[in-house]
Design a protein around this motif. Sequence first.
Motif, PDB file in Angstrom:
ATOM      1  N   VAL A   1      48.900 -36.585  31.138  1.00  0.00           N
ATOM      2  CA  VAL A   1      48.680 -36.435  32.172  1.00  0.00           C
ATOM      3  C   VAL A   1      47.306 -37.220  33.341  1.00  0.00           C
ATOM      4  CG1 VAL A   1      49.675 -34.157  32.543  1.00  0.00           C
ATOM      5  CG2 VAL A   1      47.915 -33.666  32.128  1.00  0.00           C
ATOM      6  N   LEU A   2      46.738 -38.171  32.952  1.00  0.00           N
ATOM      7  CA  LEU A   2      45.673 -38.731  33.559  1.00  0.00           C
ATOM      8  C   LEU A   2      46.162 -39.069  34.514  1.00  0.00           C
ATOM      9  CD1 LEU A   2      44.011 -40.695  30.770  1.00  0.00           C
ATOM     10  CD2 LEU A   2      43.403 -38.976  32.133  1.00  0.00           C
ATOM     11  N   SER A   3      45.497 -38.955  35.698  1.00  0.00           N
ATOM     12  CA  SER A   3      45.712 -39.365  37.165  1.00  0.00           C
ATOM     13  C   SER A   3      44.020 -40.275  37.567  1.00  0.00           C
ATOM     14  CB  SER A   3      45.686 -38.342  38.603  1.00  0.00           C
ATOM     15  OG  SER A   3      44.493 -37.795  37.740  1.00  0.00           O
ATOM     16  N   SER A   4      44.794 -40.734  38.877  1.00  0.00           N
ATOM     17  CA  SER A   4      43.317 -41.681  39.093  1.00  0.00           C
ATOM     18  C   SER A   4      42.419 -40.885  40.034  1.00  0.00           C
ATOM     19  CB  SER A   4      43.628 -42.690  40.688  1.00  0.00           C
ATOM     20  OG  SER A   4      44.449 -41.634  41.657  1.00  0.00           O
ATOM     21  N   ASN A   5      42.494 -39.331  39.819  1.00  0.00           N
ATOM     22  CA  ASN A   5      41.452 -38.212  40.127  1.00  0.00           C
ATOM     23  C   ASN A   5      40.167 -38.385  38.665  1.00  0.00           C
ATOM     24  OD1 ASN A   5      42.454 -38.550  43.100  1.00  0.00           O
ATOM     25  ND2 ASN A   5      43.226 -36.783  42.073  1.00  0.00           N
ATOM     26  N   ASP A   6      40.911 -38.279  37.577  1.00  0.00           N
ATOM     27  CA  ASP A   6      40.188 -38.216  36.948  1.00  0.00           C
ATOM     28  C   ASP A   6      39.205 -39.930  36.802  1.00  0.00           C
ATOM     29  OD1 ASP A   6      41.402 -35.455  35.965  1.00  0.00           O
ATOM     30  OD2 ASP A   6      43.403 -37.378  35.333  1.00  0.00           O
TER      31      ASP A   6
END
Length: 538
Positions: free
Chosen positions: A72-77
Amino acid sequence: MNTQRTAVKYWGFALAINIFVSLIGYFIHYKWDEGKTKNEIKLRALKEEWPQLKVKFHSVIEDFDQKAKEGVLSSNDLDALFTLQKEWVLFSSNHRGVYFPDSFEIMEDVDSRLTSHHGAMLWEESVALERAAKNIYPTNPEQASAIAESIDLMKQALEKQRFINDNYPDHEYSNYARFANLEAWIFSKEAYPIEQKLHSAIEDAQIHLQNENWKNAIEASQKVIDLQIELNDEFPNAPQANINTIIAYEDLIQESKAQLLYQESLAHEAKGKTYWVAEKNSLAQDHFHEALALQNQINVMHSQSPRASSNRSTRLSSSLQTIRSRELLDKIRKMDQELDLFLSVNMLDKAEYKIEDLVTALQSLRNDFPLAEDTPENIIQKVEFMRQNLPNLPGIWEDFSNLLRDAQLHGNLRITNFVTQSLYEKIMPINPSRIQNPARPVDSVSFDDVTIFLQRLNWATDSHPRLPKSNETGTIAPDGSGILQEWIEPDLNRNHALVFKHGQNENSVEERDEFSRNRSLSFRLVIPSDSHNFPIQN
């Protein structure tokens, strides 16, 4: 007085020493306090600030790893990891020279996660942008806004691939070939408007070439070259950029120019021929001269063209010299007529001068107009013969007069007896007869020999002699000469020379090779009754 001066000097020296010692003490005390302050700052960073920052770093990394495991990685991480990098850069720059335990390992963990996950995420985004750009690219090239949007998306995809290549060169998605393909796609689409104009110009040029409209072909080909140069300059990496089109159409321009010059040359040649037939020599010369100049220009400037032809230049030069030689040729023909006149009235001295004048004129013709077509070969040979045999003319006329005196009348023709060795030898000047006797008929002569004899006899007598035809031979009485065969005039329908054989019971005609000889073979002459122009010898 001296004592007072000495005391003042000592007091001044003591004061200076006291001030110097005070300054040194102050400096040592300041530096001690400054070092103490720096050490305190370092200790505070090691004991208080770094442990707190390290906890934060571990927390962010653990949270990143957990989300990566759950997918569930996103650009925020990823942004959180970038923030850690920036914090570490700021923190380490504020505490230079201080070693913070585990800092290298922690930042290496951050870098490895960024390299692995950020590169993959950028690649996925770049692939998605590429797919979107190609999907929305319109089939109708007139939709400019859709084309611009598609190109913009592809540029975003290109920049993400560029970032991967520059920042993560060892990543599995670092791909320089893909970068080149994306860039080529962008250039090809940006170059499309020029490419459309280029294709249109190429079609126009090809149509003009097929229609042999050379002037328009040159203009259209130059437009092709200009557009290709523009495309190459603005989009050097586009697939449409190439030098071959420029080279090919430069060659087409040169060929079209050659064809245009050739057309102009043909037009001048045609006009020159028209004026030539009309005997307008000055105008004919002008046009042939222009035709030759244009052909020479083709030969020099367009030597690889099929229209380059040294043979045509030679032919045009020959035509031009032929026209220019007309005046001299007319003069030569008139001089030849005057020579015949002098010979007919036995004015050999004047004939000799006229022969020398003819030799000079013919030499000028050869030197000044070597390529002229109207070379008077017959006059040249005649003059050479007359020049060598002028002293023999009285003897030739006497023998020929005797031959005519005994000739048989056949309508308006006179058919002579066999040509004597005496006359033959004066004309040729050889005697091939087996038995040499000036009064006997000449024998062992070939048809080729007879042809030359007839021509030379005509020059000397202007009598237009020929051989008898098969129906003009009649019969011959045995005269002891042994001549039973004679050359006769060939049929137009036959390719070989003809011999008429006089038999006891029957006559016959046979074909012979023109060089064959026989001791029983001679020839007679047929002379028109009113055709001679020489002083008859009594």
